[in-house]
Design an enzyme around this catalytic site. Structure first.
Site, PDB file in Angstrom:
ATOM      1  N   HIS A 129       0.868  -1.176   0.000  1.00 19.69           N
ATOM      2  CA  HIS A 129       0.000   0.000   0.000  1.00 19.69           C
ATOM      3  C   HIS A 129       0.912   1.235   0.000  1.00 19.69           C
ATOM      4  O   HIS A 129       2.012   1.186   0.555  1.00 19.69           O
ATOM      5  CB  HIS A 129      -0.834  -0.042   1.290  1.00 19.69           C
ATOM      6  CG  HIS A 129      -1.933   0.963   1.364  1.00 19.69           C
ATOM      7  ND1 HIS A 129      -1.726   2.272   1.751  1.00 19.69           N
ATOM      8  CD2 HIS A 129      -3.256   0.853   1.122  1.00 19.69           C
ATOM      9  CE1 HIS A 129      -2.887   2.910   1.750  1.00 19.69           C
ATOM     10  NE2 HIS A 129      -3.835   2.073   1.367  1.00 19.69           N
ATOM     11  N   LYS A 232     -10.764  -1.273  10.016  1.00 18.57           N
ATOM     12  CA  LYS A 232     -10.865  -2.465   9.162  1.00 18.57           C
ATOM     13  C   LYS A 232     -11.143  -3.712  10.016  1.00 18.57           C
ATOM     14  O   LYS A 232     -11.148  -4.829   9.520  1.00 18.57           O
ATOM     15  CB  LYS A 232      -9.569  -2.647   8.360  1.00 18.57           C
ATOM     16  CG  LYS A 232      -9.334  -1.518   7.348  1.00 18.57           C
ATOM     17  CD  LYS A 232      -8.079  -1.746   6.560  1.00 18.57           C
ATOM     18  CE  LYS A 232      -7.577  -0.505   5.864  1.00 18.57           C
ATOM     19  NZ  LYS A 232      -8.299  -0.169   4.630  1.00 18.57           N
ATOM     20  N   CYS A 370      -4.618   2.391  -3.838  1.00 15.39           N
ATOM     21  CA  CYS A 370      -3.370   2.866  -3.208  1.00 15.39           C
ATOM     22  C   CYS A 370      -2.222   1.879  -3.403  1.00 15.39           C
ATOM     23  O   CYS A 370      -1.384   1.709  -2.490  1.00 15.39           O
ATOM     24  CB  CYS A 370      -3.562   3.164  -1.722  1.00 15.39           C
ATOM     25  SG  CYS A 370      -4.730   4.484  -1.418  1.00 15.39           S
TER      26      CYS A 370
HETATM   27  N1  PMP Z   1      -1.944  -0.901   4.485  1.00 12.61           N
HETATM   28  C1  PMP Z   1      -2.880  -1.638   3.904  1.00 12.61           C
HETATM   29  C2  PMP Z   1      -2.521  -3.009   3.412  1.00 12.61           C
HETATM   30  C3  PMP Z   1      -4.162  -1.136   3.746  1.00 12.61           C
HETATM   31  O1  PMP Z   1      -5.109  -1.870   3.157  1.00 12.61           O
HETATM   32  C4  PMP Z   1      -4.456   0.169   4.221  1.00 12.61           C
HETATM   33  C5  PMP Z   1      -5.838   0.774   4.056  1.00 12.61           C
HETATM   34  N2  PMP Z   1      -6.397   0.590   2.790  1.00 12.61           N
HETATM   35  C6  PMP Z   1      -3.448   0.900   4.846  1.00 12.61           C
HETATM   36  C7  PMP Z   1      -2.206   0.318   4.964  1.00 12.61           C
HETATM   37  C8  PMP Z   1      -3.683   2.262   5.393  1.00 12.61           C
HETATM   38  O2  PMP Z   1      -4.593   2.214   6.437  1.00 12.61           O
HETATM   39  P1  PMP Z   1      -5.174   3.558   7.082  1.00 12.61           P
HETATM   40  O3  PMP Z   1      -5.688   4.381   5.925  1.00 12.61           O
HETATM   41  O4  PMP Z   1      -6.270   3.089   7.974  1.00 12.61           O
HETATM   42  O5  PMP Z   1      -4.058   4.232   7.797  1.00 12.61           O
END
Ligand code: PMP
Length: 412
Positions: A129, A232, A370
């Site tokens: 990500h 999540k 992302c």
């Molecule tokens: N890492 C992964 C694998 C994710 O899926 C996400 C959220 N899509 C994030 C990091 C970032 O999480 P957050 O936006 O809650 O900080």
């Protein structure tokens, strides 16, 4: 956590706990398949937050009055729940952050700034990500460090053969995800952790997509840092966790300065609090932490066996039905996956599909999720992603697949 004699909860009983699911979008019943972006919240989490504001709202830690004591106890009880949830050895190893992104930035800005030297190497993977890429790029730029990338195969798995060339004496950190949000792949962490140990590198695991699907044991994983976001995991937004090995948290410098993170403040020099408080400057997201504790309770009440069984049924049913659609390609076909399906229908833009699905009451995600470097590797701009939670049903999978077929027909 689950005993085999626990009766399996019915679809209706589980769904009844999630008020948001019971609504229509236009004339269609909502089918929520965007769980990898954020999960819905059970009533118990909503109630825990409401209870905090209606009965226990006070600032925590230094108050002597009873309301402050109750708020502090509820806050610290959540820390202990998270400690047990991750099987961390000490509750001081649980730092509350605003989420996974914030936790990764904390490590980059404290451990990274203090310990990294020019020429040191940080290993990430091609399926990270952006939040597990950009903080390291910013740090590498500042410190003259180098980023190395574990390549991804056509099935959406790490190319393990590349590890020997990537990890060596200059490797200071391996920062990788436990589960890919874009592909659903569950990564073989032991392969990288054992190599990290051989060369004395630190390991940070992004567990954002792991913690809601299976039990995580940070001691068994033998990682140095583990991060996740409550939203999540059926909990509130704006709150997350950084697990850090105690010895590391103790030696890491603080990041944000302010109240709570200090031992004594003086113009002749300030000393800092112990972990985890050293990293929790200012009034924290108290109701978020309490809501996270309730979310952990919810997952434990459901039990990992039930979660696993349900998600597997949904994943396999959906995969099988999607593969029957002409010209549809699934990205991420590892045999070790969570309930995430990324796909494209030949000749159709993902946004168009997403919009037509939404018109039929179905919430999926479209775009790059992302993970732009990952899609660059596959030569596509992004996908449509359906992601499942235990409150989804096989009937919803059928509704989704029929709506998808109809949408594809309309767009072709
Ligand atoms: N890492 C992964 C694998 C994710 O899926 C996400 C959220 N899509 C994030 C990091 C970032 O999480 P957050 O936006 O809650 O900080």
């Amino acid at each position: 956590m689950t005993s085999t004699d626990t009766p399996r909860i019915t679809d209706a009983e589980l769904r009844a706990q999630f008020p948001l699911l019971h609504q229509k979008l236009g004339r269609y019943d909502l089918v929520y398949l965007d769980n990898a972006a954020t999960t819905q919240k059970p009533q118990s989490v909503i109630d825990a937050i409401a209870h905090y504001y209606t009965r226990d709202n006070a600032n925590i830690h230094r108050g002597v009055h009873q309301i402050a004591t109750r708020a502090t106890e509820a806050f610290e009880a959540s820390r202990e729940k998270v400690q047990r949830f991750l099987n961390a050895a000490h509750k001081e190893e649980i730092v509350f952050t605003s989420g996974t992104t914030d936790a990764i930035n904390l490590v980059a800005q404290t451990w990274g700034r203090a310990d990294l030297m020019p020429g040191d190497e940080i290993v990430v993977s091609e399926m990270e990500h952006h939040s597990n890429i950009v903080p390291w790029q910013m740090l590498a730029q500042e410190k003259g460090a180098v980023i190395k990338v574990i390549p991804v195969t056509a099935t959406g798995e790490w190319n393990i053969e590349a590890l020997d060339a990537l990890i060596g004496s200059r490797t200071k950190l391996i920062a990788v995800n436990h589960v890919s949000n874009a592909l659903g792949t569950i990564n073989p962490l032991h392969e990288v952790v054992s190599r990290a140990r051989e060369v004395g590198a630190c390991v940070l695991l992004d567990g954002a997509q792991a913690v809601s699907h299976f039990p995580v044991d940070v001691q068994a994983l033998d990682c140095d840092f583990y991060c996740f976001s409550a939203h999540k995991l059926y909990g509130p937004t704006g709150i997350g966790v950084l697990y850090g090995r105690r010895q590391l948290l103790e030696t890491m410098p603080p990041w944000r300065g302010g109240g709570e993170m200090i031992d004594r403040v003086s113009f002749s020099g300030t000393t800092y609090n112990k972990p985890p408080y050293k990293f929790e400057a200012g009034t924290p997201h108290i109701e978020g932490v309490i809501g996270l504790g309730a979310a952990v309770d919810f997952v434990q009440s459901l039990g990992w066996d039930a979660i696993h069984q349900r998600e597997n049924e949904l994943l396999h049913a959906a995969t099988e039905r999607l593969l029957r659609i002409d010209g549809l390609k699934i990205y991420g076909t590892s045999s070790r996956k969570v309930g995430v399906i990324s796909f494209l229908a030949e000749g159709i833009h993902p946004y168009d599909l997403g919009t037509l699905l939404d018109n039929q009451g179905i919430a999926v995600r479209t775009g790059h999720h992302c993970t732009q470097p990952l899609w660059e590797r596959f030569g596509i701009p992004g996908t449509v992603r359906a992601s499942f939670a235990p409150y989804n049903t096989i009937q919803e999978v059928d509704t989704f697949v029929s709506a998808l077929e109809k949408s594809i027909d309309m767009l072709r």
